[in-house]
Write a protein that holds these residues in place. Structure first.
Motif: not given
Ligand SMILES: [Zn+2]
Length: 246
Positions: A137, A141, A153
């Motif tokens: 994740h 970014h 996100c």
């Molecule tokens: Zn995030």
């Protein structure tokens, strides 16, 4: 230049196979991680995991083609996000540097609750799997920051990147928070009236916040905290295990 990353689309089976390879090599190479249960973690482990992702998913793009510096840190204070990326942009050169921070308590507390723990919409079986998904994740970014100068996100663009690269279907995690652990294991929530013992005396107060310990406000005429009705309080940090509901 980072467009090359944005064009990558990896099918789900390949993602699983590569992720498993990173899982295996992390255990093999980290002196602190000996199985899927994380009990100790250092920034060196984060660097190791990042380098494995770079090798296995990105063909060393970050190491060879990317001018950004990426540092790794561990936080014991993060209570909601399990990972975070801070981006600093040099106004003159436009150079972007990053700090990838991991909230380590989420992984130490992984087994505190029995509930299902999906991360990014993907089922996890142990804390190392959870950590790898949080890592993915955060890598998305970084890629979005490098390409567009900002990242969120919640945005469609981010979600497309995360789906294409890692088959993520959500931007959230279900790793247990201290609040959830307190509620499930100790039956204590924010706002509850509680009793506890402090230096042999029983105290009664209300829970104002829950982190590693609960913040309990106890009425006291000389307390330095004042509410809107002019009541004064003293603040105590109380281990969850010794709190009882009043
Ligand atoms: Zn995030």
């Amino acid at each position: 230049m980072s467009d090359i990353l944005l064009g990558i689309k990896v099918d789900e089976n390949t993602v699983c196979r590569k992720r498993l390879e990173i899982y295996r090599r992390t255990i093999e190479r980290s002196p602190r991680i000996n199985n899927g249960k994380i009990t100790s973690l250092s920034p060196l482990d984060l660097k190791l995991i990042f380098d494995l992702y770079d090798e296995i998913f990105f063909n060393h793009w970050f190491n060879k083609k990317c001018s950004s510096r990426i540092e790794f840190s561990i936080s014991k204070r993060m209570t909601r996000s399990a990972g975070m990326v801070k981006c600093s942009i040099n106004k003159r050169s436009g150079e972007k540097n990053f700090i990838l921070q991991i909230g380590v308590n989420f992984f130490f507390n992984y087994d505190e609750l029995e509930s299902e723990k999906n991360v990014c919409g993907i089922k996890t079986g142990d804390s190392l799997e959870g950590l790898l998904l949080v890592f993915e994740h955060e890598i998305c970014h970084i890629i979005e920051f490098i390409s567009y100068g900002k990242s969120s996100c919640r945005g469609k663009r981010y979600k497309t990147i995360a789906r294409n690269l890692f088959s993520h279907v959500s931007s959230y995690h279900q790793l247990p928070t201290y609040r959830q652990i307190a509620g499930t294991k100790h039956g204590v929530s924010v706002g509850d009236c509680v009793v506890f013992h402090h230096r042999g005396r029983q105290k009664t107060g209300f829970v104002n916040a829950i982190n590693k310990r609960a913040t309990v406000m106890v009425r006291h005429e000389e307390g330095q905290y004042i509410d809107s009705k002019n009541n004064r309080y003293v603040k105590f940090y109380v281990p969850l295990g010794i709190l009882e509901k009043a």
